[in-house]
Motif scaffolding. Structure first.
Motif, PDB file in Angstrom:
ATOM      1  N   LYS A  28      22.537 -27.995 -23.592  1.00  0.00           N
ATOM      2  CA  LYS A  28      22.861 -27.895 -22.162  1.00  0.00           C
ATOM      3  C   LYS A  28      23.518 -26.552 -21.905  1.00  0.00           C
ATOM      4  N   PHE A  29      22.922 -25.742 -21.034  1.00  0.00           N
ATOM      5  CA  PHE A  29      23.386 -24.377 -20.758  1.00  0.00           C
ATOM      6  C   PHE A  29      23.513 -24.216 -19.255  1.00  0.00           C
ATOM      7  N   ASN A  30      24.759 -24.110 -18.757  1.00  0.00           N
ATOM      8  CA  ASN A  30      25.013 -24.019 -17.315  1.00  0.00           C
ATOM      9  C   ASN A  30      25.559 -22.637 -16.983  1.00  0.00           C
ATOM     10  N   ILE A  31      24.774 -21.844 -16.263  1.00  0.00           N
ATOM     11  CA  ILE A  31      25.187 -20.503 -15.828  1.00  0.00           C
ATOM     12  C   ILE A  31      25.047 -20.390 -14.312  1.00  0.00           C
ATOM     13  N   ALA A  32      25.147 -21.503 -13.619  1.00  0.00           N
ATOM     14  CA  ALA A  32      24.997 -21.517 -12.162  1.00  0.00           C
ATOM     15  C   ALA A  32      26.146 -20.780 -11.484  1.00  0.00           C
ATOM     16  N   ASN A  33      25.876 -20.310 -10.261  1.00  0.00           N
ATOM     17  CA  ASN A  33      26.894 -19.663  -9.423  1.00  0.00           C
ATOM     18  C   ASN A  33      27.533 -18.458 -10.108  1.00  0.00           C
ATOM     19  N   ASN A  34      26.694 -17.534 -10.535  1.00  0.00           N
ATOM     20  CA  ASN A  34      27.122 -16.238 -11.052  1.00  0.00           C
ATOM     21  C   ASN A  34      26.384 -15.152 -10.279  1.00  0.00           C
ATOM     22  N   LYS A  35      26.265 -13.967 -10.860  1.00  0.00           N
ATOM     23  CA  LYS A  35      25.583 -12.857 -10.198  1.00  0.00           C
ATOM     24  C   LYS A  35      24.500 -12.282 -11.099  1.00  0.00           C
ATOM     25  N   LEU A  36      23.846 -13.148 -11.847  1.00  0.00           N
ATOM     26  CA  LEU A  36      22.814 -12.716 -12.788  1.00  0.00           C
ATOM     27  C   LEU A  36      21.574 -12.231 -12.044  1.00  0.00           C
ATOM     28  N   ALA A  37      21.037 -11.103 -12.471  1.00  0.00           N
ATOM     29  CA  ALA A  37      19.814 -10.564 -11.868  1.00  0.00           C
ATOM     30  C   ALA A  37      18.587 -10.935 -12.686  1.00  0.00           C
ATOM     31  N   ASN A  38      18.765 -11.250 -13.959  1.00  0.00           N
ATOM     32  CA  ASN A  38      17.648 -11.646 -14.808  1.00  0.00           C
ATOM     33  C   ASN A  38      18.169 -12.401 -16.019  1.00  0.00           C
ATOM     34  N   MET A  39      17.256 -12.814 -16.863  1.00  0.00           N
ATOM     35  CA  MET A  39      17.602 -13.455 -18.130  1.00  0.00           C
ATOM     36  C   MET A  39      16.967 -12.656 -19.256  1.00  0.00           C
ATOM     37  N   PRO A  40      17.651 -12.537 -20.390  1.00  0.00           N
ATOM     38  CA  PRO A  40      17.061 -11.811 -21.510  1.00  0.00           C
ATOM     39  C   PRO A  40      15.912 -12.603 -22.129  1.00  0.00           C
ATOM     40  N   PRO A  41      14.923 -11.917 -22.695  1.00  0.00           N
ATOM     41  CA  PRO A  41      13.801 -12.631 -23.336  1.00  0.00           C
ATOM     42  C   PRO A  41      14.259 -13.574 -24.442  1.00  0.00           C
ATOM     43  N   GLU A  42      15.400 -13.268 -25.055  1.00  0.00           N
ATOM     44  CA  GLU A  42      15.883 -14.075 -26.178  1.00  0.00           C
ATOM     45  C   GLU A  42      16.227 -15.505 -25.779  1.00  0.00           C
ATOM     46  N   ILE A  43      16.271 -15.780 -24.478  1.00  0.00           N
ATOM     47  CA  ILE A  43      16.555 -17.158 -24.069  1.00  0.00           C
ATOM     48  C   ILE A  43      15.467 -18.098 -24.574  1.00  0.00           C
ATOM     49  N   GLY A  44      14.283 -17.549 -24.820  1.00  0.00           N
ATOM     50  CA  GLY A  44      13.191 -18.351 -25.354  1.00  0.00           C
ATOM     51  C   GLY A  44      13.422 -18.821 -26.771  1.00  0.00           C
ATOM     52  N   GLU A  45      14.437 -18.261 -27.452  1.00  0.00           N
ATOM     53  CA  GLU A  45      14.749 -18.661 -28.822  1.00  0.00           C
ATOM     54  C   GLU A  45      15.745 -19.823 -28.870  1.00  0.00           C
ATOM     55  N   MET A  46      16.285 -20.215 -27.727  1.00  0.00           N
ATOM     56  CA  MET A  46      17.223 -21.353 -27.686  1.00  0.00           C
ATOM     57  C   MET A  46      16.403 -22.640 -27.674  1.00  0.00           C
ATOM     58  N   ASN A  47      15.750 -22.907 -28.787  1.00  0.00           N
ATOM     59  CA  ASN A  47      14.696 -23.920 -28.811  1.00  0.00           C
ATOM     60  C   ASN A  47      15.186 -25.363 -28.772  1.00  0.00           C
ATOM     61  N   ALA A  48      16.505 -25.600 -28.758  1.00  0.00           N
ATOM     62  CA  ALA A  48      17.004 -26.968 -28.597  1.00  0.00           C
ATOM     63  C   ALA A  48      17.329 -27.278 -27.136  1.00  0.00           C
ATOM     64  N   LEU A  49      17.181 -26.285 -26.265  1.00  0.00           N
ATOM     65  CA  LEU A  49      17.621 -26.406 -24.880  1.00  0.00           C
ATOM     66  C   LEU A  49      16.887 -27.524 -24.148  1.00  0.00           C
ATOM     67  N   ARG A  50      17.676 -28.393 -23.517  1.00  0.00           N
ATOM     68  CA  ARG A  50      17.117 -29.488 -22.723  1.00  0.00           C
ATOM     69  C   ARG A  50      17.419 -29.333 -21.230  1.00  0.00           C
ATOM     70  N   ILE A  51      18.588 -28.772 -20.915  1.00  0.00           N
ATOM     71  CA  ILE A  51      18.974 -28.583 -19.514  1.00  0.00           C
ATOM     72  C   ILE A  51      19.420 -27.134 -19.334  1.00  0.00           C
ATOM     73  N   LEU A  52      18.766 -26.421 -18.422  1.00  0.00           N
ATOM     74  CA  LEU A  52      19.134 -25.044 -18.096  1.00  0.00           C
ATOM     75  C   LEU A  52      19.378 -24.965 -16.592  1.00  0.00           C
ATOM     76  N   ASP A  53      20.612 -24.637 -16.209  1.00  0.00           N
ATOM     77  CA  ASP A  53      20.974 -24.567 -14.792  1.00  0.00           C
ATOM     78  C   ASP A  53      21.382 -23.135 -14.455  1.00  0.00           C
ATOM     79  N   ALA A  54      20.543 -22.441 -13.691  1.00  0.00           N
ATOM     80  CA  ALA A  54      20.830 -21.074 -13.244  1.00  0.00           C
ATOM     81  C   ALA A  54      20.823 -21.010 -11.719  1.00  0.00           C
ATOM     82  N   THR A  55      21.179 -22.101 -11.070  1.00  0.00           N
ATOM     83  CA  THR A  55      21.239 -22.170  -9.613  1.00  0.00           C
ATOM     84  C   THR A  55      22.218 -21.137  -9.050  1.00  0.00           C
ATOM     85  N   HIS A  56      21.940 -20.653  -7.849  1.00  0.00           N
ATOM     86  CA  HIS A  56      22.839 -19.736  -7.130  1.00  0.00           C
ATOM     87  C   HIS A  56      23.185 -18.506  -7.956  1.00  0.00           C
TER      88      HIS A  56
END
Length: 611
Positions: free
Chosen positions: A203-231
């Motif tokens: 579970k990775f929650n990065i909601a409500n920040n000022k992110l402009a993009n995500m690094p390609p390496e996020i694809g290596e977090m292969n156990a990820l079930r919930i990704l929240d990048a809202t707002h």
């Protein structure tokens, strides 16, 4: 007693006596808590107005306890010599600004919960707690994640939401055993590439920040079930996002996406939330990758077409298409057996009557099925810029213009997306002579209500003035007494004229993305209203008595406003079938309640009406 004796004694002070008793009581409570902590290994000091942690807490397993001073062979209750190391320390909801370096005296700690304090820095000694599994520091004043946190190699849960984090250290990738990470509600502008090392995070929650993009390496977090990048401010996503084979829920609402990568390996994905972006299309290739999805949210985007391949999603139960530019649906959707909810508010539907849509999803699917066998051939009417069969041009109005034959045959005037600030006179004359009942002037540069709309007041039923720069409506709007649907989204309106009270046939009004601070009171006089879409304004309160006057109201969208308090009496608006309140600063109802849907939300509110 002599006078000298009386003078030698301090005068009686009742307040001082009370304070002494209070301090003594607090000391006794602390002794009791420490005694229990030595027996259980857990110490809860939450909500005690502490500005600093008492020194005896850090030394709880070092100092000889008071109960050891009176030793008897018959005393089997206190058994102080069998004390256990402190493993769980809860310091939540106090006034702490820091944590002492003496925390190193508690090396067996596996859980520290210090959320809801004023902590702005952490001790270096924190890195010595090699057994720590859970660290909760949400709702504090941290501006960075210090290196000592990245030394906690056994850490599985890390929550530092609602702080002032500007960046994450590269060392964060060394926390190999992390499973639950929450960095939401901070000021992060980028993620370090080392997050790819967090291969156990589910579970990775990065909601409500000022992110402009995500690094390609996020694809290596292969156990990820919930990704929240809202707002956030994400405008593009890496293709590697599609590598997350165990991903079940993906939240990307309220970003700046114009494109969605193919989620080719996301075969476990159940929920995809893409609302409030700028996505122009979902292609068949996209849909091919989403066959396990049961909840698809693409509201408030720029979709114009839903491809027939949507039927690939045989597990789809809920489809939210609100506030797009969709004019029709593929008839094959009528055969999607598991589909329980299709939400279409705020779309310029032309091929499906509004009364069919308002009857609910089952009736809509029934209608779509009925059209499969009777689908008519495409219209052969001349299109824009095409000469009529008589050989003359059907285009009037200059430039791209409009097709005169289409206007007269369909009783519809489409003068949208021309960046115009007015409409040529010959277009108005054509519309008036043709008895036009539908007008679309969206996506132009109008700054005021088009005066010549008065020529259509006897026939006009559907008017779209969305995506202009209109700051006020003319009182002439009240003359359009046949108006059924009015779209005013994405303008600069702060109120509506009282003259609109004459629009007693109005059933649908869209006011999203304006500057309203409250729902205009005139709306409560339009008793046939079935839908009010007023999301993304500055509305700060809800007029429940006014809403209760609208007995036909089925859809109310007040999401993304400034509402601090949701009145429980709103639960009495039982005619509502769709109530959207997300994105407001109100603490109640909680997001978990909002996510349960309108029926559960209304019931929750009714249960809290004071008796």
């Amino acid at each position: 007693m002599s006078g000298a004796g009386r003078r030698g004694r301090a005068p009686f002070n009742p307040k001082a006596g009370f304070q002494q008793r209070e301090q003594a009581g607090a000391a006794n409570v602390m002794k009791t808590l420490l005694k229990q902590a030595r027996q259980s290994g857990q110490l809860n000091l939450s909500n005690r107005a502490l500005e600093a942690v008492p020194e005896e807490v850090w030394r709880v397993n070092i100092d000889v306890p008071e109960e050891a001073q009176n030793i008897t062979l018959d005393n089997t209750e206190d058994r102080w010599w069998e004390q256990v190391d402190l493993t769980k320390l809860i310091l939540a909801s106090n006034r702490l600004t820091s944590i002492s370096e003496n925390i190193k005296l508690l090396p067996a700690l596996s859980v520290i919960d210090a959320h809801d304090n004023l902590i702005s820095s952490l001790p270096e000694a924190l890195g010595q707690l090699t057994e720590l599994v859970k660290l909760v520091l949400s709702h504090n004043q941290l501006t960075s994640v210090p290196s000592c946190v990245c030394q906690l190699r056994k850490l599985q849960i890390l929550h530092i939401s609602h702080n002032n984090l500007m960046e994450l250290p590269n060392d964060i990738g060394e926390l190999y055993y992390l499973e639950d990470v929450d960095f939401s509600n901070n000021k992060l502008t980028l993620l370090p590439r080392t997050i790819g090392n967090l291969t156990k995070v589910m579970k990775f929650n990065i909601a409500n920040n000022k992110l402009a993009n995500m690094p390609p390496e996020i694809g290596e977090m292969n156990a990820l079930r919930i990704l929240d990048a809202t707002h956030n401010e994400i405008h593009s996503l890496p293709d590697e996002l599609g590598y997350l084979a165990h991903l079940e829920q993906l939240f990307l609402r309220h970003n700046r996406l114009t494109h969605l990568p193919l989620l080719e390996r996301c075969t476990a994905l159940k929920e995809l939330h893409l609302g409030n972006n700028a996505i122009p299309s979902l292609t068949p290739a996209h849909l091919e990758c989403l066959q396990a999805v049961s909840f698809l949210d693409v509201r408030d985007n720029k979709l114009t077409v839903i491809p027939a391949e949507i039927t690939i999603l045989q597990d789809l139960e809920r489809l939210d298409l609100c506030n797009n530019d969709i004019s029709s649906l593929p008839y094959e959707m009528g055969n999607m057996n598991k589909l329980k909810a299709i939400i279409l508010d705020g779309n310029p539907l032309k091929s499906i009557r509004r009364d069919i849509v308002m009857r609910g999803t089952n009736e809509l699917k029934k209608y779509l099925r009925s059209r499969i066998a009777t689908e008519e051939a495409p219209s052969k009417a001349p299109q824009k810029g095409v000469k009529s069969q008589q050989g003359g041009s059907g285009v009037i109005g200059g430039g791209e213009g409009v097709d005169a034959h289409t206007v007269s045959q369909l009783k519809s005037l489409d003068y949208s997306n021309k960046q115009a600030s007015d409409v040529p006179p010959d277009v108005w004359e054509l519309a008036a002579s043709s008895g036009v009942n539908s007008v679309n002037m969206s996506k132009n540069a109008f700054t005021m209500w088009p005066e010549n709309l008065v020529l259509l007041v006897d026939t006009l039923e559907d008017l779209n003035l969305g995506f202009n720069r209109i700051s006020a409506l003319s009182t002439d709007v009240g003359l359009c007494h046949k108006l059924v649907s009015l779209d005013l989204r994405n303008n600069q309106l702060t109120t509506l004229p009282q003259e609109m009270s004459s629009l007693q046939n109005l059933r649908f009004i869209t006011l999203a993305c304006n500057r309203l601070k409250l729902l205009p009171p005139v709306l409560y006089e339009l008793v046939k209203l079935e839908s009010i879409l007023a999301c993304d304004n500055q509305i700060n309160s809800i007029d429940v008595p006014g809403l209760l006057r609208l007995r036909e109201l089925a859809t109310l969208d007040l999401s993304n406003n400034d509402i601090m308090q949701i009145p429980p009496e709103l639960g009495n608006c039982t005619s509502l079938r769709s109530l959207q309140l997300g994105g407001n600063p109100a603490r109640n109802p909680r997001p978990a309640i909002l996510a349960k849907g309108t029926v559960a939300l209304l019931e929750y509110l009714r249960d809290r009406i004071p008796t």
